[in-house]
Design a protein around this motif. Sequence first.
Motif, mmCIF file in Angstrom:
data_model
loop_
_atom_site.group_PDB
_atom_site.id
_atom_site.type_symbol
_atom_site.label_atom_id
_atom_site.label_comp_id
_atom_site.label_asym_id
_atom_site.label_seq_id
_atom_site.Cartn_x
_atom_site.Cartn_y
_atom_site.Cartn_z
ATOM 1 N N PHE A 168 10.829 1.712 -0.319
ATOM 2 C CA PHE A 168 9.743 2.680 -0.480
ATOM 3 C C PHE A 168 10.034 3.936 0.333
ATOM 4 N N ASP A 169 10.477 3.731 1.570
ATOM 5 C CA ASP A 169 10.768 4.844 2.461
ATOM 6 C C ASP A 169 11.504 4.288 3.672
ATOM 7 N N TYR A 170 11.859 5.180 4.596
ATOM 8 C CA TYR A 170 12.467 4.727 5.836
ATOM 9 C C TYR A 170 11.901 5.516 6.996
ATOM 10 N N MET A 171 11.975 4.935 8.172
ATOM 11 C CA MET A 171 11.518 5.591 9.395
ATOM 12 C C MET A 171 12.549 5.337 10.488
ATOM 13 N N LEU A 172 12.669 6.300 11.390
ATOM 14 C CA LEU A 172 13.590 6.147 12.507
ATOM 15 C C LEU A 172 12.894 5.441 13.658
ATOM 16 N N LYS A 173 13.606 4.496 14.279
ATOM 17 C CA LYS A 173 13.093 3.815 15.465
ATOM 18 C C LYS A 173 13.519 4.592 16.698
ATOM 19 N N PRO A 174 12.719 4.635 17.720
ATOM 20 C CA PRO A 174 11.344 4.114 17.749
ATOM 21 C C PRO A 174 10.420 5.052 16.982
ATOM 22 N N CYS A 175 9.484 4.481 16.259
ATOM 23 C CA CYS A 175 8.557 5.309 15.496
ATOM 24 C C CYS A 175 7.165 5.203 16.100
ATOM 25 N N ASP A 176 6.401 6.229 15.894
ATOM 26 C CA ASP A 176 5.019 6.242 16.345
ATOM 27 C C ASP A 176 4.236 5.193 15.558
ATOM 28 N N LEU A 177 3.427 4.410 16.263
ATOM 29 C CA LEU A 177 2.695 3.324 15.616
ATOM 30 C C LEU A 177 1.765 3.840 14.524
ATOM 31 N N ASP A 178 1.067 4.944 14.785
ATOM 32 C CA ASP A 178 0.164 5.488 13.772
ATOM 33 C C ASP A 178 0.928 5.969 12.544
ATOM 34 N N ASP A 179 2.108 6.559 12.769
ATOM 35 C CA ASP A 179 2.938 6.989 11.638
ATOM 36 C C ASP A 179 3.363 5.793 10.800
ATOM 37 N N LEU A 180 3.765 4.714 11.482
ATOM 38 C CA LEU A 180 4.163 3.501 10.766
ATOM 39 C C LEU A 180 2.982 2.915 9.995
ATOM 40 N N LEU A 181 1.837 2.862 10.635
ATOM 41 C CA LEU A 181 0.639 2.328 9.991
ATOM 42 C C LEU A 181 0.268 3.154 8.751
ATOM 43 N N ASN A 182 0.358 4.467 8.877
ATOM 44 C CA ASN A 182 0.077 5.337 7.730
ATOM 45 C C ASN A 182 1.070 5.090 6.597
ATOM 46 N N LYS A 183 2.348 4.916 6.950
ATOM 47 C CA LYS A 183 3.381 4.662 5.946
ATOM 48 C C LYS A 183 3.127 3.310 5.260
ATOM 49 N N ILE A 184 2.729 2.306 6.017
ATOM 50 C CA ILE A 184 2.407 0.981 5.464
ATOM 51 C C ILE A 184 1.239 1.106 4.482
ATOM 52 N N ARG A 185 0.194 1.810 4.897
ATOM 53 C CA ARG A 185 -0.981 1.971 4.025
ATOM 54 C C ARG A 185 -0.628 2.761 2.762
ATOM 55 N N GLN A 186 0.215 3.761 2.928
ATOM 56 C CA GLN A 186 0.663 4.576 1.787
ATOM 57 C C GLN A 186 1.443 3.695 0.802
ATOM 58 N N ALA A 187 2.330 2.855 1.321
ATOM 59 C CA ALA A 187 3.152 1.972 0.472
ATOM 60 C C ALA A 187 2.258 0.985 -0.293
ATOM 61 N N VAL A 188 1.302 0.386 0.403
ATOM 62 C CA VAL A 188 0.418 -0.588 -0.223
ATOM 63 C C VAL A 188 -0.472 0.099 -1.268
ATOM 64 N N GLY A 189 -0.989 1.285 -0.925
ATOM 65 C CA GLY A 189 -1.831 2.027 -1.851
ATOM 66 C C GLY A 189 -1.088 2.387 -3.125
ATOM 67 N N GLN A 190 0.165 2.808 -2.969
ATOM 68 C CA GLN A 190 0.966 3.176 -4.136
ATOM 69 C C GLN A 190 1.292 1.939 -4.987
ATOM 70 N N ALA A 191 1.570 0.815 -4.314
ATOM 71 C CA ALA A 191 1.862 -0.416 -5.050
ATOM 72 C C ALA A 191 0.634 -0.882 -5.836
ATOM 73 N N GLU A 192 -0.556 -0.715 -5.237
ATOM 74 C CA GLU A 192 -1.793 -1.155 -5.904
ATOM 75 C C GLU A 192 -2.115 -0.299 -7.116
ATOM 76 N N THR A 193 -1.794 0.999 -7.046
ATOM 77 C CA THR A 193 -2.082 1.878 -8.174
ATOM 78 C C THR A 193 -0.959 1.894 -9.206
ATOM 79 N N GLY A 194 0.181 1.325 -8.817
ATOM 80 C CA GLY A 194 1.298 1.244 -9.747
ATOM 81 C C GLY A 194 2.078 2.537 -9.903
ATOM 82 N N ASN A 195 1.929 3.441 -8.955
ATOM 83 C CA ASN A 195 2.660 4.715 -9.026
ATOM 84 C C ASN A 195 3.969 4.625 -8.313
#
Length: 128
Positions: free
Chosen positions: A101-128
């Motif tokens: 879906f995407d990639y992030m560099l470690k160490p990553c900000d927790l909020d950025d990771l959480l937003n990316k996780i939510r974005q990935a799940v949201g996109q998977a749920e809508t099928g986009n």
Amino acid sequence: MNDEPIRLLLVDDEAGFLDVLQKRLGKRGLDVTVAISGAEGIQTLRGKDFDVAVLDLKLEDMGGIEVLQIFKKMVPELPVIMLTGHGSEQAAREGMAHGAFDYMLKPCDLDDLLNKIRQAVGQAETGN
């Protein structure tokens, strides 16, 4: 989006990082399952359904790209976010070519990771 917690599979061979991330994401309402190796991640994915996976690119037992390819064969619709901490953005881009879906560099900000996780799940749920 429903009220069920996001089911996250977190695969990383750094036990300390895994433990901290599991606790911090768990406190933010995610249902986090961890695996300390690529092989364990594959076994875990066989036994449980997940909404998203966060996968380290550098694992001791097998390469993250290899694990990603196996994950995508097992559950093609599973969004996978690659983590890389070794300056290997090229390898992370290769992961994108293999369906990450995407990639992030470690160490990553927790909020950025959480937003990316939510974005990935949201996109998977809508099928986009």
